[in-house]
Design an enzyme around this catalytic site. Structure first.
Site, PDB file in Angstrom:
ATOM      1  N   PRO A   2       0.772  -1.219   0.000  1.00 33.40           N
ATOM      2  CA  PRO A   2       0.000   0.000   0.000  1.00 33.40           C
ATOM      3  C   PRO A   2       0.807   1.274   0.000  1.00 33.40           C
ATOM      4  O   PRO A   2       1.676   1.494   0.826  1.00 33.40           O
ATOM      5  CB  PRO A   2      -0.762  -0.099   1.309  1.00 33.40           C
ATOM      6  CG  PRO A   2       0.089  -0.967   2.179  1.00 33.40           C
ATOM      7  CD  PRO A   2       1.145  -1.591   1.354  1.00 33.40           C
ATOM      8  N   GLU A   3       0.478   2.130  -0.933  1.00 35.51           N
ATOM      9  CA  GLU A   3       0.884   3.522  -0.860  1.00 35.51           C
ATOM     10  C   GLU A   3      -0.403   4.300  -0.602  1.00 35.51           C
ATOM     11  O   GLU A   3      -1.445   3.703  -0.353  1.00 35.51           O
ATOM     12  CB  GLU A   3       1.581   3.947  -2.154  1.00 35.51           C
ATOM     13  CG  GLU A   3       2.805   3.067  -2.468  1.00 35.51           C
ATOM     14  CD  GLU A   3       3.541   3.465  -3.732  1.00 35.51           C
ATOM     15  OE1 GLU A   3       3.597   4.664  -4.026  1.00 35.51           O
ATOM     16  OE2 GLU A   3       4.058   2.578  -4.409  1.00 35.51           O
ATOM     17  N   HIS A 105      -1.756 -15.795   8.601  1.00 31.81           N
ATOM     18  CA  HIS A 105      -1.283 -14.427   8.819  1.00 31.81           C
ATOM     19  C   HIS A 105      -2.406 -13.465   9.177  1.00 31.81           C
ATOM     20  O   HIS A 105      -2.264 -12.263   9.004  1.00 31.81           O
ATOM     21  CB  HIS A 105      -0.524 -13.931   7.598  1.00 31.81           C
ATOM     22  CG  HIS A 105       0.664 -14.781   7.253  1.00 31.81           C
ATOM     23  ND1 HIS A 105       1.735 -14.945   8.104  1.00 31.81           N
ATOM     24  CD2 HIS A 105       0.936 -15.542   6.175  1.00 31.81           C
ATOM     25  CE1 HIS A 105       2.617 -15.759   7.554  1.00 31.81           C
ATOM     26  NE2 HIS A 105       2.153 -16.136   6.386  1.00 31.81           N
ATOM     27  N   ARG A 124       4.260 -10.395   5.971  1.00 30.19           N
ATOM     28  CA  ARG A 124       5.638 -10.014   6.305  1.00 30.19           C
ATOM     29  C   ARG A 124       5.766  -9.308   7.647  1.00 30.19           C
ATOM     30  O   ARG A 124       6.868  -9.129   8.151  1.00 30.19           O
ATOM     31  CB  ARG A 124       6.219  -9.145   5.178  1.00 30.19           C
ATOM     32  CG  ARG A 124       6.399  -9.943   3.907  1.00 30.19           C
ATOM     33  CD  ARG A 124       6.853  -9.081   2.758  1.00 30.19           C
ATOM     34  NE  ARG A 124       8.250  -8.719   2.863  1.00 30.19           N
ATOM     35  CZ  ARG A 124       8.873  -7.945   1.974  1.00 30.19           C
ATOM     36  NH1 ARG A 124       8.207  -7.445   0.959  1.00 30.19           N
ATOM     37  NH2 ARG A 124      10.134  -7.662   2.110  1.00 30.19           N
TER      38      ARG A 124
END
Length: 288
Positions: A2-3, A105, A124
DNA sequence: ATGTGTTCCTGTCCGC
DNA sequence: TGCGGACAGGAACACA
């Protein structure tokens, strides 16, 4: 993932699910993301009503009403590189997981008083979250140093020129610096520089005022175009409502090494170089 | 004080 | 198929 445009897309998808709702149940799973979990995180969220969803840079800000134990607080969420938010439940008329039980996750699973299930997933674990008094939010360590919002009034060619003045770093690095302007990442920096016809290698402090004006305008239009497309979907990234963002089809340079430059009449080829350890995609023909 | 390299972590893809 | 290496949308931190 995401930006700024992707976070904004997630925010818009999540707002109708969460705004005004009570966080009826909070299932706090793996505690260690980038930093250890705040104290009593799940207990402090549970039972709170959501006032609304905001965004600052790449941070999503979930406002929580005061209750008898806490003042108004903001649940700060950063998605890092691989964070995503999934929604399932009555509102969408489906349950998205065929397999029972949470995924490997899935780090936080919230159920609202309407029965919607919101899952924060981050393979991550570069993401972050915190809970902070809303009254002093701008003083939060992660937010305090951020530069202007590129889609806000404080951002302009003048502001960018002031931030670039004297900078010896390549303009690519300067735009990635969240203190200069907040919310750009690798994709949109590459795209905005190409639109502006500026070489990523040029030193920020050496750019003329008129070129910085152009760049500021292209930063804004790139982000607006991306938000209008629902962000960019790389690999299996999905929007909060399960739809796919499609701005990746509009990339001019990002991840297009070897492709012809899309600039009319340029005839160049998109190249990949590495700047401060990260890929930069650009056209040496029309980016000067 | 700035600018750059390293690091955190898991997953995926590509070449052998 | 398996294995190793490169690489991935971020950004704090250590160091020159």
């Amino acid at each position: 993932m995401p930006e700024l445009p992707e976070v904004e897309t997630v925010r818009r998808g999540l707002e109708p699910v969460l705004a005004g709702r009570v966080l009826a149940h909070v299932d706090q799973r793996r505690p260690d993301l980038r930093w250890p979990l705040p104290e009593r995180f799940a207990e402090r969220l549970a039972g709170r009503r959501v006032t609304g969803l905001g965004r600052r840079s790449k941070y999503m800000l979930i406002g929580l009403e005061a209750d008898d134990r806490s003042p108004e607080e903001t649940w700060i969420v950063h998605l890092g590189m691989s964070g995503r938010i999934l929604v399932s439940g009555a509102m969408l008329g489906e349950f998205h997981h065929a397999a029972p039980g949470p995924g490997k996750h899935d780090h936080v699973i919230v159920t609202t008083d309407r029965g919607d299930v919101v899952t924060y997933n981050d393979a991550r674990r570069f993401g972050a979250r915190d809970l902070w008094p809303t009254a002093g939010l701008e003083a939060h360590p992660l937010l305090a140093g951020l530069g202007p919002e590129p889609l806000g009034n404080a951002f302009s060619g003048t502001a960018l020129a002031a931030a670039f003045a004297g900078k010896r770093a390549p303009v690519k690095a300067a735009l990635l610096d969240q203190r200069v302007v907040a919310g750009l990442g690798n994709i949109y920096v590459c795209e905005a520089l190409h639109r502006a016809g500026i070489s990523p290698k040029r030193l920020a402090g050496s750019l003329s005022r008129s070129r910085i004006e152009r760049l500021a305008g292209e930063v804004v239009s790139t982000l607006n175009d991306a938000i209008a497309a629902g962000g960019s979907s790389l690999r299996d990234y999905r929007q909060a409502d399960g739809e796919l963002g499609y701005f990746q089809h509009s990339f001019r340079v990002y991840d297009r090494e070897g492709a012809p430059c899309p600039t009319q009449g340029c005839g160049g080829t998109i190249r990949r170089i590495v700047q401060s350890g990260r890929s930069t995609f650009h056209c040496a023909g029309c980016q000067r």
